[in-house]
Design a protein around this motif. Structure first.
Motif, mmCIF file in Angstrom:
data_model
loop_
_atom_site.group_PDB
_atom_site.id
_atom_site.type_symbol
_atom_site.label_atom_id
_atom_site.label_comp_id
_atom_site.label_asym_id
_atom_site.label_seq_id
_atom_site.Cartn_x
_atom_site.Cartn_y
_atom_site.Cartn_z
ATOM 1 N N CYS A 156 19.473 54.459 28.248
ATOM 2 C CA CYS A 156 19.267 53.685 29.469
ATOM 3 C C CYS A 156 20.572 52.988 29.853
ATOM 4 O O CYS A 156 21.122 52.213 29.072
ATOM 5 C CB CYS A 156 18.168 52.652 29.255
ATOM 6 S SG CYS A 156 17.698 51.773 30.753
ATOM 7 N N ASP A 158 23.257 51.006 32.874
ATOM 8 C CA ASP A 158 23.276 49.706 33.540
ATOM 9 C C ASP A 158 22.367 49.657 34.761
ATOM 10 O O ASP A 158 22.021 48.572 35.230
ATOM 11 C CB ASP A 158 24.707 49.359 33.967
ATOM 12 C CG ASP A 158 25.629 49.165 32.773
ATOM 13 O OD1 ASP A 158 25.118 48.821 31.695
ATOM 14 O OD2 ASP A 158 26.846 49.395 32.920
ATOM 15 N N ARG A 159 22.011 50.818 35.307
ATOM 16 C CA ARG A 159 21.161 50.860 36.492
ATOM 17 C C ARG A 159 19.969 51.787 36.220
ATOM 18 O O ARG A 159 19.952 52.940 36.662
ATOM 19 C CB ARG A 159 21.960 51.326 37.711
ATOM 20 C CG ARG A 159 21.271 51.037 39.035
ATOM 21 C CD ARG A 159 22.155 51.388 40.223
ATOM 22 N NE ARG A 159 21.456 51.143 41.474
ATOM 23 C CZ ARG A 159 21.523 50.019 42.177
ATOM 24 N NH1 ARG A 159 22.260 49.021 41.719
ATOM 25 N NH2 ARG A 159 20.860 49.889 43.311
ATOM 26 N N PRO A 160 18.989 51.300 35.470
ATOM 27 C CA PRO A 160 17.860 52.156 35.099
ATOM 28 C C PRO A 160 16.996 52.526 36.304
ATOM 29 O O PRO A 160 16.891 51.768 37.270
ATOM 30 C CB PRO A 160 17.075 51.294 34.111
ATOM 31 C CG PRO A 160 17.430 49.891 34.462
ATOM 32 C CD PRO A 160 18.855 49.937 34.924
ATOM 33 N N LEU A 161 16.378 53.687 36.211
ATOM 34 C CA LEU A 161 15.438 54.150 37.223
ATOM 35 C C LEU A 161 14.022 53.991 36.689
ATOM 36 O O LEU A 161 13.680 54.547 35.641
ATOM 37 C CB LEU A 161 15.693 55.615 37.582
ATOM 38 C CG LEU A 161 14.669 56.260 38.526
ATOM 39 C CD1 LEU A 161 14.649 55.554 39.876
ATOM 40 C CD2 LEU A 161 14.945 57.746 38.695
ATOM 41 N N GLY A 181 15.272 42.894 36.473
ATOM 42 C CA GLY A 181 16.471 43.247 37.222
ATOM 43 C C GLY A 181 16.594 44.736 37.505
ATOM 44 O O GLY A 181 17.707 45.259 37.632
ATOM 45 N N ILE A 182 15.457 45.414 37.637
ATOM 46 C CA ILE A 182 15.454 46.858 37.903
ATOM 47 C C ILE A 182 15.295 47.068 39.404
ATOM 48 O O ILE A 182 14.240 46.810 39.975
ATOM 49 C CB ILE A 182 14.329 47.565 37.133
ATOM 50 C CG1 ILE A 182 14.516 47.347 35.627
ATOM 51 C CG2 ILE A 182 14.300 49.052 37.460
ATOM 52 C CD1 ILE A 182 13.381 47.884 34.775
ATOM 53 N N ALA A 183 16.360 47.529 40.044
ATOM 54 C CA ALA A 183 16.359 47.659 41.505
ATOM 55 C C ALA A 183 15.873 49.017 41.976
ATOM 56 O O ALA A 183 15.332 49.144 43.079
ATOM 57 C CB ALA A 183 17.768 47.401 42.043
ATOM 58 N N ASP A 184 16.062 50.055 41.167
ATOM 59 C CA ASP A 184 15.753 51.415 41.593
ATOM 60 C C ASP A 184 14.397 51.843 41.042
ATOM 61 O O ASP A 184 14.174 51.791 39.824
ATOM 62 C CB ASP A 184 16.825 52.386 41.099
ATOM 63 C CG ASP A 184 18.193 52.076 41.675
ATOM 64 O OD1 ASP A 184 18.246 51.508 42.784
ATOM 65 O OD2 ASP A 184 19.201 52.382 41.017
ATOM 66 N N HIS A 185 13.508 52.261 41.927
ATOM 67 C CA HIS A 185 12.236 52.793 41.463
ATOM 68 C C HIS A 185 11.745 53.880 42.416
ATOM 69 O O HIS A 185 12.129 53.919 43.578
ATOM 70 C CB HIS A 185 11.182 51.697 41.316
ATOM 71 C CG HIS A 185 10.814 51.018 42.596
ATOM 72 N ND1 HIS A 185 11.464 49.902 43.074
ATOM 73 C CD2 HIS A 185 9.848 51.290 43.510
ATOM 74 C CE1 HIS A 185 10.923 49.519 44.204
ATOM 75 N NE2 HIS A 185 9.934 50.347 44.498
ATOM 76 N N ASP A 203 13.947 56.272 33.316
ATOM 77 C CA ASP A 203 14.132 55.434 32.141
ATOM 78 C C ASP A 203 12.905 54.632 31.719
ATOM 79 O O ASP A 203 12.733 54.373 30.531
ATOM 80 C CB ASP A 203 15.285 54.456 32.407
ATOM 81 C CG ASP A 203 16.562 55.185 32.772
ATOM 82 O OD1 ASP A 203 17.143 55.816 31.882
ATOM 83 O OD2 ASP A 203 16.952 55.142 33.957
#
Length: 262
Positions: A156, A158-161, A181-185, A203
């Motif tokens: 995983c 720094d920018r997990p999906l 702090g998970i921005a991408d989904h 992730d």
């Protein structure tokens, strides 16, 4: 065993696609969730295959349970079957529906098959190894074995999906993403969410809404074999064969987080 489960899932998937193209007949359960003739047709195929090959292993199957047929699982080894996971996807003509067959031993998912017939992909796991096979869509042959390539969760970054439910998302899930702090989904239907993490294409999958054990067992087995984990909101491994629960019905899952361990 895994060859038999894969073959049964493919056979069920072929029957599902026949109905998918012809147009399914849809009814609704007491909980307002849809069920189609494809659910019942696929379950009949799988139950017959499992009874012939493994007559001593009980099967907990979604539609059979809905009809009141719940075998004794006191021995600790049993199958969990969702013949058509993502029925809403199926009805809406979205290709993200799957056939799920999972094997449980002492509360742990140890083998599983997830077949997405409209996508032509089959994920499976057994003996601690997970793989993905690409099949022809429509009516693939029923091979004695299904070749595939090994899959593994990715570290995983720094920018997990995150993957979230397309139909059963919740404010609690979105709050969790914000807090972490998970921005991408991305919204995905059915058990494919587990498989995409197992394949290293995403992730984490937080699920803070209701699921049943047959929804998760096969995908969970694949994720764990690929180096992932599925934990309750309290941080304990998700277990199977839950009965006599004070807070919910038999075989209902608590909220959970499926993710790569890396």
């Amino acid at each position: 065993m895994l060859d038999i489960l894969e073959r049964s899932a493919v056979a069920a998937g072929r029957a599902i696609l026949d109905i998918y193209h012809a147009g399914p007949a849809v009814t609704y359960k007491q909980d307002t969730s849809p069920v189609t003739d494809a659910d019942h047709s696929a379950e009949r195929i799988i139950l017959a295959d499992l009874a012939a090959a493994f007559p001593d292993i009980p099967v907990i199957a979604e539609e059979a349970v809905a009809a009141g047929h719940v075998p004794d699982i006191a021995g600790g080894r049993f199958f969990l079957v969702d013949p058509l996971d993502g029925t809403k996807e199926f009805v809406e003509r979205n290709s993200h529906f799957t056939v799920n067959i999972g094997l449980i031993e002492d509360g742990v998912p140890v083998a599983g098959v997830v077949y997405a017939p409209a996508l032509g992909v089959l994920y499976s796991a057994g003996s601690g190894q997970a793989k993905k096979a690409v099949l022809e869509t429509g009516r693939p042959a029923l091979p004695s074995t299904v070749p595939g390539a090994a899959i593994r969760c990715r570290p995983c970054g720094d920018r997990p999906l995150a993957l979230i439910s397309r139909w059963h998302n919740s404010p609690e899930t979105l709050d969790y993403l914000t807090d972490e702090g998970i921005a991408d989904h991305e919204a995905i239907g059915s058990s494919l969410k587990f498989c995409l993490i197992a394949e290293g294409l995403a992730d984490i999958y937080p699920r803070f809404s209701r699921t049943m054990e047959w929804d998760t067992a096969a995908g969970d087995a694949i994720l764990r074999a690929a180096g992932g984990e599925t934990l309750t909101a309290e941080g304990d491994p998700l277990t199977y064969g839950k009965r006599g629960q004070r807070s919910d019905s038999d075989f209902a899952n608590p909220w959970f987080i499926a993710r790569s361990k890396s």
